[in-house]
Scaffold this motif. Structure first.
Motif, short mmCIF file in Angstrom:
data_model
loop_
_atom_site.label_atom_id
_atom_site.label_comp_id
_atom_site.label_asym_id
_atom_site.label_seq_id
_atom_site.Cartn_x
_atom_site.Cartn_y
_atom_site.Cartn_z
N LEU A 204 3.93 -1.85 -7.61
CA LEU A 204 3.00 -2.88 -8.14
C LEU A 204 3.79 -4.24 -8.01
CD1 LEU A 204 0.78 -3.40 -10.46
CD2 LEU A 204 2.74 -3.42 -11.94
N CYS A 205 3.10 -5.33 -7.72
CA CYS A 205 3.65 -6.58 -7.42
C CYS A 205 3.49 -7.47 -8.90
CB CYS A 205 2.93 -7.57 -6.34
SG CYS A 205 3.40 -9.17 -6.59
N THR A 206 4.68 -7.64 -9.32
CA THR A 206 4.64 -8.14 -10.68
C THR A 206 3.98 -9.90 -10.78
OG1 THR A 206 6.90 -8.91 -10.38
CG2 THR A 206 6.48 -6.78 -11.76
N VAL A 207 3.92 -10.50 -9.77
CA VAL A 207 3.49 -11.61 -9.41
C VAL A 207 2.05 -11.64 -9.41
CG1 VAL A 207 3.51 -13.94 -8.17
CG2 VAL A 207 5.58 -12.53 -8.65
N CYS A 208 1.29 -11.15 -8.76
CA CYS A 208 0.00 -11.25 -8.59
C CYS A 208 -0.79 -9.69 -8.86
CB CYS A 208 -0.45 -11.32 -7.20
SG CYS A 208 -0.19 -10.13 -5.83
N GLY A 209 0.02 -8.74 -9.28
CA GLY A 209 -0.74 -7.43 -9.55
C GLY A 209 -1.28 -6.62 -8.60
N TRP A 210 -0.79 -6.86 -7.32
CA TRP A 210 -1.42 -6.27 -6.21
C TRP A 210 -0.64 -4.82 -6.06
CZ3 TRP A 210 2.00 -4.12 -2.21
CH2 TRP A 210 1.49 -3.65 -1.09
N ILE A 211 -1.44 -3.52 -5.79
CA ILE A 211 -0.80 -2.38 -5.79
C ILE A 211 -1.06 -1.54 -4.47
CG2 ILE A 211 -1.35 -0.09 -6.47
CD1 ILE A 211 -2.13 -1.00 -9.19
N THR B 292 7.83 -6.29 0.43
CA THR B 292 7.38 -7.30 -0.25
C THR B 292 5.92 -7.33 -0.50
OG1 THR B 292 6.98 -8.22 1.99
CG2 THR B 292 8.86 -9.29 0.96
N CYS B 293 5.09 -8.04 -1.25
CA CYS B 293 3.77 -7.61 -1.73
C CYS B 293 2.81 -8.17 -0.60
CB CYS B 293 3.39 -8.71 -3.02
SG CYS B 293 1.68 -8.95 -3.15
N MET B 294 2.05 -7.48 -0.08
CA MET B 294 1.10 -7.68 1.01
C MET B 294 0.24 -8.84 0.45
SD MET B 294 1.95 -5.28 3.21
CE MET B 294 1.23 -3.88 3.96
N ALA B 295 0.00 -9.26 -0.39
CA ALA B 295 -0.97 -10.22 -0.89
C ALA B 295 -0.54 -11.71 -1.06
CB ALA B 295 -1.69 -9.90 -2.32
N CYS B 296 0.81 -11.58 -2.09
CA CYS B 296 1.21 -12.85 -2.25
C CYS B 296 2.57 -13.07 -1.66
CB CYS B 296 1.38 -13.25 -3.69
SG CYS B 296 2.70 -12.24 -4.57
N GLY B 297 2.90 -12.07 -0.83
CA GLY B 297 4.60 -12.12 -0.17
C GLY B 297 5.60 -12.16 -1.27
#
Ligand code: ADP
Ligand code: ZN
Ligand code: ZN
Length: 813
Positions: free
Chosen positions: A518-525, A558-563
């Motif tokens: 889980l990305c703690t910045v944008c919530g991407w999973i 790294t997050c695929m949504a926000c990097g």
């Protein structure tokens, strides 16, 4: 004359072929015949019916060859196939494909593999056979159409059929992993000394080498008590050396043989009952006998460790002493060497094991021995009910509640337990269902008098059911959103249990390391590209895996949504538990039993053995640790995340959660003292958990059955679950809605849905589903099945829906 022939394919119906005059004397129902289908496809099909009605709309083609001198299956099996196809809404061809070992299924696509074990002695083969054998030996494998180039067209199938019968070659099975059974060296008594007098003479006149005589006596004792003796075990138990054993082998008194451990080559056909039933077991046994006087089916509801197996053994004994056969069904994963050994001890060479892991030749061997009546007992998973029993007296369906009795894919999507009950009615045999946590429908049938009901409510020996305590996870400090893996209390209890020399089982229904990235910045999973599910991180392989389609991805950093690189792992699976335990509890031996750790086919048995031999202190596992295992040294069982079991949108969720927890708990304190179960939860007053705490099956049953009644679920209704699949979301959506609309006319009050399932995409296909809850009226249900099929056909006529997959799942689980 004409023959209706079943072809092992999903054809909408059986077709008819003409029987040439000269074949008439040699053909009968249940034989296989070679037929042409379409332009140049050939199949070995099975004759279902012989009749004189020429088809009206076309001219029937000739049967090319009759392949079997006598039927390969019994008439009652054809009835079973027919019922199964009708009931589970598939074709008889699909049932045939599931029922017959591949050995019997020949088609133009069939690939033959040379059997290296056959060697190169071809002296018994006739000319045609020899030609094919030679080519096979050289090329190792041949397609049937290549065989056609070697032989004259008309001989191919008969010749190939004979070569398979002679075990010169076998049929290649796609998808089936070759199973290399674990080999061990077994010690066997030479044939000569199976004669008691010869043996006595030998022992009485023993000259020198007293150590060898001790070893021989040790061997005889082991053989008597357990039937099979491995070399390792013998040397250890008799305290003997390799040289002493070699002495006996040189004298040709004993000999050694390497063979797979779960296959019996030689065991005496003996019945050894070396135990007596406890008074309550005896009572259960007698009640069951009485039940069978009046009813076909009886349920033995016996709590965990009440000794159901011993009751079965006594009942099996009765049946085989009458000369009849017994089918003992178990969920595949529960078919371990533990249960095999236990039964072999009592019934030796009367038992055959039927397992999908076995090679074709092994399965065919069992098939033939069941047909000839040589084998009296078959221990197997659900597919063993397709074996050609000659004189079946009893079917035992152990752990009858286990949902793996239901076949998922492909068709026939049959429920092994229910099919067994139907088969029993065809063969006039009895069915014994056994479980500590019966399926709700089964218990209802027993309560309402359809089945006999026998309760065995105490554990064997002076053993009581384990105490169950809850650990309230809400009272334990943790970061918001974080799942608690180990409460301090649980860790403590593990420590002290192991310190006392006892063992621990920990249950978590999730494999892998962590099920969410889980990305703690944008919530991407991190999710699968083909499925609507989050990816599980597997640390050992350092990969992300989709547990639905099996796809594997590199780990994400790294997050695929926000990097952002602020990724965290949420929740935990068995892999992580194992790792944490190893660091928290130094010096304690932890092992893991789940899908990943037992991929290698023998790993499961090896783990069980190591645990039995106390080489492992703590066993962490998924459902696998639950199934029927009998360990005598487990004092503590921990259920790490009970809440995960209670949150499914399924009408069976409470029943399932209860069964699972009660079964896991049942692994504790089976032999001595009192076991303990610790359950971690944030909801310790949940009704299901309260029933678990009191081991109160009846309480759970009463509560659930009320709800089933209220909401018209089984056993009060029958359900047909329909799945729609297509690459495009709106196509599958419209298709499901059109289907519902068409059915609405008659079945309005019985339809639930259509709706998108919680996971709406798997393997690149979008899903829709619809549930029919039908009243229990056989005629009405049969009509509905017809209507469903008609509507499927209608929809498939429309170009847009042509490729939508529509699957009916009757009595889905
Ligand atoms: P269940 O299948 O009901 O959970 P098991 O059949 O595994 O229980 O029995 C539990 C334990 O008790 C086993 O170790 C078994 O060997 C032992 N046991 C049960 N009944 C007897 C008996 N009559 N004599 C000797 N041992 C028994
Ligand atoms: Zn992000
Ligand atoms: Zn996937």
């Amino acid at each position: 004359m004409f023959a209706e022939v079943i072809i092992p394919l999903a054809l909408p119906k059986n077709y008819t072929w003409h029987i040439p005059e000269e074949m008439l004397p040699g053909i009968s129902v249940g034989c296989r015949v070679e037929v042409n289908l379409g332009k140049n496809k050939k199949y070995a099909g099975l004759v279902k019916r012989i009749h004189g009605d020429a088809p009206l709309s076309f001219e029937a083609k000739d049967i090319l060859n009759v392949l079997d001198p006598e039927p390969v299956i019994h008439p009652y099996q054809l009835q079973l196939w027919e019922w199964m196809a009708r009931y589970y809404m598939c074709t008889e061809g699909e049932v045939m494909a599931a029922a017959l070992p591949s050995h019997f299924k020949l088609s133009s696509e069939t690939v033959l593999i040379f059997n290296e074990e056959f060697g190169d002695d071809f002296s018994d083969l006739d000319n045609d056979e020899f030609l094919v054998a030679e080519a096979l030996q050289m090329k190792h494998e041949l397609r049937l159409n290549e065989v056609q180039q070697i032989l004259d067209q008309t001989h191919v199938y008969p010749v190939v059929n004979k070569l398979i019968g002679k075990k010169l070659c076998f049929v290649w099975e796609a998808l089936k992993q070759a199973y290399t059974a674990k080999k061990e060296t077994f010690v066997l008594l030479s044939n000569e000394y199976h004669d008691e007098e010869k043996l006595a003479e030998l022992l009485n006149n023993w000259g020198r080498a007293p150590k060898q005589m001790d070893l021989l006596l040790g061997y005889l004792h082991l053989m008597k008590t357990q039937g099979e003796v491995t070399k390792t075990e013998l040397l250890k138990k008799a305290g003997a050396s390799d040289a002493q054993l070699k002495g006996l082998v040189d004298k040709e008194i004993l000999h050694l043989e390497k063979r797979s451990i779960d296959r019996i080559m030689y065991a005496p056909k003996d019945i050894t009952i070396d135990f007596t039933l406890s008074p309550s077991q005896q009572e259960a046994y007698e009640k069951l006998q009485a039940c069978f006087q009046e009813r076909q089916v009886a349920l033995l509801h016996g709590i965990t460790s009440s000794g159901k197996t011993h009751v079965y053994v006594k009942i099996i004994e009765q049946v085989i002493r009458r000369g009849q056969q017994v089918l003992y069904m178990l969920p595949e994963i529960a078919l371990t060497s533990q249960i095999i050994r236990r039964l072999q001890k009592h019934f030796g060479g009367y038992i055959g094991i039927y397992h999908s892991k076995f090679s074709q030749n092994e399965r065919v061997e069992i098939w033939n021995k069941v047909k000839s009546g040589e084998l009296k007992i078959v221990l197997g998973a659900r597919s063993s009910l397709f074996l050609p029993f000659r004189d079946l007296g009893l079917i035992i369906c152990d752990e009858e509640h286990d949902s793996s009795y239901k076949q998922q894919d492909p068709a026939p999507r049959y429920q092994g337990r229910d099919a067994a009950i139907y088969m029993a009615s065809l063969t006039s045999s009895k069915v014994l269902l056994g479980s500590a946590t019966p399926c709700l429908e089964t218990y209802y049938n027993a309560k309402t008098g359809k089945y006999g009901l026998v309760e065995l409510a105490e554990r064997f020996g002076d053993v009581t059911l384990p105490d169950i305590e809850f650990i309230d996870n809400r009272t334990i400090a943790h970061k918001p959103g974080e799942k608690i893996m180990f409460s301090p209390r649980l860790l403590d209890e593990i420590r002290t249990t192991v310190a006392r020399g006892k063992q621990v089982i920990l249950f978590q229904n999730r494999r892998g390391y962590s099920p969410y990235q889980l990305c703690t910045v944008c919530g991407w999973i991190a999710e699968c590209r083909n499925c609507d599910v989050s990816l599980t991180y597997h640390k050992q392989s350092n990969k992300l895996k989709c547990h639905y389609c099996g796809n594997i991805y590199p780990p994400v950093t790294t997050c695929m949504a926000c990097g952002s690189d602020k990724l965290v792992q949420r929740s935990f699976g068995t892999e992580k538990i194992e790792e944490v335990l190893e660091t928290e509890l130094e010096g304690i031996k932890v092992s893991r039993m789940d899908f990943d750790s037992v991929k290698n086919k023998n790993a499961h048995d090896v783990l069980i053995q190591q645990f039995e031999q106390k080489k492992i202190d703590v066993l962490v596992g998924t459902q696998m640790v639950v199934k029927g295992l009998d360990f005598d040294n487990v004092d503590l069982v921990g259920i790490l995340d009970a809440d995960a079991l209670l949150h499914f949108a399924d009408f069976r969720v409470h029943e399932r959660a209860f069964q699972l927890m009660e079964q896991v708990s049942g692994r504790a304190g089976r032999k001595a003292g009192k076991g303990k179960v610790l359950i971690q939860t944030i909801n310790p007053t949940h009704p299901v958990l309260l029933h678990v705490a009191r081991h109160d099956y009846a309480g759970m049953y009463n509560e659930e059955i009320e709800k089933r009644k209220q909401f018209f679920y089984p056993p009060f209704s029958r359900i047909i679950h329909i799945h729609f699949k297509h690459k495009e979301r709106d196509v599958v959506f419209d298709c499901a809605h059109q289907f519902a609309k068409a059915m609405d006319f008659v079945y309005r009050s019985y339809i639930v849905g259509p709706a998108e399932p919680v996971i709406n995409r798997v393997r690149g296909m979008f899903l829709m589903e619809l549930l029919l809850k039908l009243p229990r009226d056989a005629q009405f249900i049969a009509k509905c099945k017809d209507d469903i099929q008609k509507e499927f056909a209608n929809l498939h006529q429309q170009t847009r829906f042509k490729k939508v997959i529509m699957l009916p799942d009757v009595d889905s689980q």
